[in-house]
Design an enzyme around this catalytic site. Structure first.
Site, PDB file in Angstrom:
ATOM      1  N   TRP A   1       0.841  -1.196   0.000  1.00  0.00           N
ATOM      2  CA  TRP A   1       0.000   0.000   0.000  1.00  0.00           C
ATOM      3  C   TRP A   1       0.885   1.258   0.000  1.00  0.00           C
ATOM      4  O   TRP A   1       0.559   2.266  -0.638  1.00  0.00           O
ATOM      5  CB  TRP A   1      -0.896  -0.003   1.240  1.00  0.00           C
ATOM      6  N   HIS A   2       2.023   1.176   0.726  1.00  0.00           N
ATOM      7  CA  HIS A   2       2.890   2.347   0.824  1.00  0.00           C
ATOM      8  C   HIS A   2       3.527   2.697  -0.514  1.00  0.00           C
ATOM      9  O   HIS A   2       3.701   3.860  -0.842  1.00  0.00           O
ATOM     10  CB  HIS A   2       3.990   2.111   1.860  1.00  0.00           C
ATOM     11  N   GLY A   3       3.906   1.689  -1.276  1.00  0.00           N
ATOM     12  CA  GLY A   3       4.550   2.003  -2.546  1.00  0.00           C
ATOM     13  C   GLY A   3       4.833   0.760  -3.350  1.00  0.00           C
ATOM     14  O   GLY A   3       4.900  -0.340  -2.806  1.00  0.00           O
TER      15      GLY A   3
END
Lengths: 466, 335
Positions: free
Chosen positions: A323-325
């Site tokens: 989700w972060h990257g």
């Protein structure tokens, strides 16, 4: 437009004035919030306003259809459409390049040579945050936790509420949407609390996070640095990201408070956690509860034995990392936390844990060790970069300036520790009991620090890239 | 309650109701503002009164370089030869190589933003009580075509040479933050809390005071850490003399005592960047600037073009190339 810029201060001042002028009319208030949120978001890239409207519009229609329907199959179809719309948008803008790149890499490994296409997509600001907020809304409507919103202005004002649009807190519709349906009561305490949070938020960002930023960059942006500086740089990044993100969240909560809205807390002194589970109750709380409620529990949670629980935790954290990257470093970061939390759950439910009592300081040390390893992956540009840094700790000579580096990092970490201890012992309810003069002195000191470190070219927030 | 703005909460369409005691809020905000202003006033008075430690000028790389060179110019009493000029002087003239060749010199090269007349101020300080001093003005063609110099950088130099009063003591409304909190925190922390260098200098030197001590220990030389990539560079190589240069050169010469000999050295440019017209332009530069600064013997034998592999940036040589270049310079000087 970012919070720590002069233009935002002007923007918010003008907004607050108009907000006060339109106080007698709820419809005007909602339109004002919506319009301002669009201006706020449009300053990044106005082209993505269309995307926001389209994906948000699909969710609005889906939730409405789910709300009025009594047919479970029909409801499920609308839910699937909403999930597909959000995940499709996120997948295209955030992950398409990563998955294509990984696929071509795998093809090369198995010996199939092919020409890699040039594929670059601009990532819309805050896409991970607002898609998750919208997704939670339709799921909650589907589950019957909330009623669907029929007024598109209120719905879009909720979805794009500018204090928390770009980097959270990821607010649940059950918490924020009703606030748009009601009239708000703004009293002295709310405004003073808002100002208190805003000042602490700016302090965390411009004094702490921006202090750490050059220290982190001077090690992470260069190869062949060895020795203790790699460990210290990782610790410094832990301080930087905390100051940066907790600072943003506090400013968002404070701004919302001054407008009469309540947002959920996102950080509660995480670096004082004595175990990894405790850490995740205190770090990015709105994301961890999102993953708990919409992924971990639907996967089965801890209802199907130790192995399945372990698997569910690891999968949840890997996806949280993703989700972060779109990078393997984030997947490793998630895996690292997932494994640690899975192991902790097994330990806690085992019989040995009842007889052996681990001192708190040992628990704290182990937690910070895991968190530190996670930050190394999180900040590194690639997994091999992170691995090179680990190897260089023992292999390479530290640079001549490592003692100065240790001093500078220690000073910053002391400030972070001081903030967490202060925050733990003096939360707002206790601060309210202080004499007003003491509160004023603390606020003035914070203001002096903020003005001292306020830059002409303010660095952006780390979480904006997600 | 006095001044309480209590609006009807019964209306269905009301947006928000302000249950605010204006006096309480105003009192608090006014108190914050008063303390805030008071703190700034105390900081300004402390900076002015001299109770605070002296400013170290180690806040950023430019200040560090300029103030270190000012100190070097003041303290190099035993040396007779000084190199002054832009950053090509700073990174191309390798003083340890000069020392190995028996030439006792100091590198007072700084930054092109200072302007040629400011280089003269450094040379003037160096020449105090040295009637037989020799000054080499080292300029890169990029510096010569620069349209304007920076007054901020010049002020840093003037302060470092104690030629200007400490600007932090002068009240200027436009510069309120600098004269209060910036100077206060700089005086308070610079002495003991390391200031990291940003960018590529940070990787090599770490912190500002490391940069200062290394510049000192190498007689004023600073290493270039980047590597020149011709494909990444899109600047023009049409080198002309900017209008300001003549005036600055005249000032440069006027700062130096009579009897001090001055030489001009034009720094080399990368091979891939050079054009046919450059040779003529550089000859013109040597002749014109040489005339304005009354240069005795323009250094005709030094190369004006070197291979790209020698360069870190379009103006700076890599450390090894700087050693070779300096070696060549030593040969020229011995002839």
């Amino acid at each position: 437009m970012i919070f720590n810029s002069n233009i935002f201060i002007l923007f918010f001042s003008a907004f607050a004035l108009i907000y006060w002028l339109v106080r007698r009319n709820q419809r005007c208030r909602d339109w004002l919030i919506l319009g301002s949120s669009f201006i706020f978001y449009g300053t990044w890239d106005w082209r993505f306003l269309g995307l926001l409207v389209v994906t948000g519009g699909i969710d609005f229609v889906c939730a409405y259809k789910i709300g009025i329907s009594h047919n479970p199959t029909y409801k499920k179809r609308w839910l699937m459409l909403s999930i597909l719309s959000n995940m499709g948008t996120l997948g295209f803008f955030k992950y398409s390049g990563f998955f294509l790149e990984s696929a071509f890499h795998i093809l090369e490994i198995v010996g199939i040579q092919s020409t890699r296409p040039v594929f670059a997509v601009i990532l819309p600001a805050g896409i991970s945050f607002y898609t998750f907020q919208a997704l939670a809304y339709t799921i909650d409507v589907y589950r019957g936790h909330i009623k669907s919103e029929t007024n598109p202005v209120k719905y879009f004002a909720f979805l794009t509420f500018f204090p928390q649009l770009v980097a959270g807190p990821i607010e649940r519709a059950s918490v924020l949407l009703p606030q748009f349906r009601q009239q708000r009561f703004i009293n002295d305490s709310m405004i003073l609390r808002g100002v208190w949070f805003i000042l602490w938020g700016f302090f965390l960002k411009v004094v702490i996070a921006d202090y750490f930023a050059p220290l982190v960059d001077m090690v992470f942006n260069v190869k062949h640095l060895g020795g203790s500086v790699n460990i210290l740089a990782t610790l410094a990044f832990g301080g930087q990201i905390y100051g940066d993100f907790a600072g943003y969240s506090l400013i968002a909560i404070g701004l919302a408070n001054t407008l009469g809205f309540e947002l959920s807390a996102n950080f509660s002194y995480p670096y004082l956690s004595s175990n990894i589970q405790d850490f995740w109750r205190r770090w990015h709380q709105t994301l961890s509860t999102w993953f708990r409620d919409y992924l971990y529990i639907p996967l089965g949670g801890d209802r199907f034995g130790s192995f399945r629980t372990f698997f569910n935790i690891c999968l949840t954290f890997i996806l949280a990392g993703l989700w972060h990257g779109a990078n393997w470093t984030f997947i490793f970061w998630g895996l690292c936390h997932g494994l640690a939390l899975g192991c902790y759950r097994i330990w806690r439910t085992s019989k040995i844990s009842a007889s052996i009592r681990i001192p708190k300081i040992v628990g704290w040390g182990m937690t910070m060790w895991v968190v530190g390893i996670g930050w190394l992956f999180f900040r590194a540009t690639s997994v091999s970069h992170a691995w090179d840094m680990v190897r260089a700790v023992a292999k390479d000579q530290p640079p001549s300036w490592s003692n100065d580096y240790a001093l500078a990092v220690s000073f910053g970490l002391l400030a972070v520790w001081f903030y967490d201890v202060f925050n733990k012992h003096f939360h707002w309810e206790r601060v309210c009991a202080w004499p007003w003069s003491l509160r004023v002195v603390v606020k003035s000191i914070l203001l002096v620090f903020i003005v001292a470190r306020w830059g002409k070219e303010p660095p952006s927030f780390i979480y904006f890239q997600f | 309650m006095p001044h309480q703005q209590h609006e009807s909460a019964t209306h269905r369409k009301v947006g928000q109701v302000y249950l605010v005691n204006s006096i309480v809020l105003l009192k608090q905000f006014a108190a914050i503002l008063l303390i805030f202003i008071g703190a700034f006033l105390i900081m300004w008075i402390s900076n002015r009164s001299g109770v605070m430690p002296k400013k170290t000028q180690l806040g950023d790389p430019d200040s560090t370089i300029i103030s270190t060179k000012a100190r070097l110019a003041t303290t190099s009493n035993q040396k007779r030869i000084a190199f002054v000029g832009d950053s090509s002087c700073l990174v191309n003239i390798h003083i340890p190589t000069m020392n190995d060749n028996g030439i006792d010199a100091v590198n007072l090269g700084t930054l092109s933003y200072l302007g040629i007349d400011s280089f003269g101020l450094l040379a003037q300080r160096f020449c105090q009580n040295k009637p037989d001093a020799e000054i080499f003005l080292v300029l890169h063609p990029e510096c010569v075509r620069m349209v304007a110099s920076s007054s901020d950088h010049r002020n840093i130099l003037l302060e470092a040479l104690d030629r200007a009063t400490d600007s932090s003591t002068q009240f200027q409304l436009s510069n309120l933050r600098k004269i209060t909190v910036d100077d206060f925190s700089s005086r308070l922390f610079d002495g003991w809390l390391p200031t990291p260098l940003k960018g590529r200098l940070g990787y090599r030197y770490g912190f500002t005071h490391n940069l200062m001590s290394e510049i000192f220990s190498t007689g004023g030389f600073m290493e270039e850490t980047s590597r020149f990539d011709a494909s990444d560079f899109h600047g023009s190589s049409d080198y002309r003399i900017a209008r300001r240069v003549q005036n600055e050169c005249t000032l440069f010469r006027s700062y130096l005592p009579n009897g001090v000999r001055v030489y001009l050295l034009v720094s080399p440019i990368p091979q891939s960047h050079a054009t046919r017209g450059n040779e003529k332009q550089i000859l013109e530069m040597r002749s014109e600037i040489g005339k304005w600064i009354q240069s005795e013997n323009p250094s005709k034998n030094m190369p004006t073009v070197l291979p790209d592999s020698s360069f870190g940036t379009v103006t700076h040589l890599l450390p090894n190339s700087a050693r070779e270049y300096t070696q060549q310079l030593c040969l020229m000087l011995s002839q």
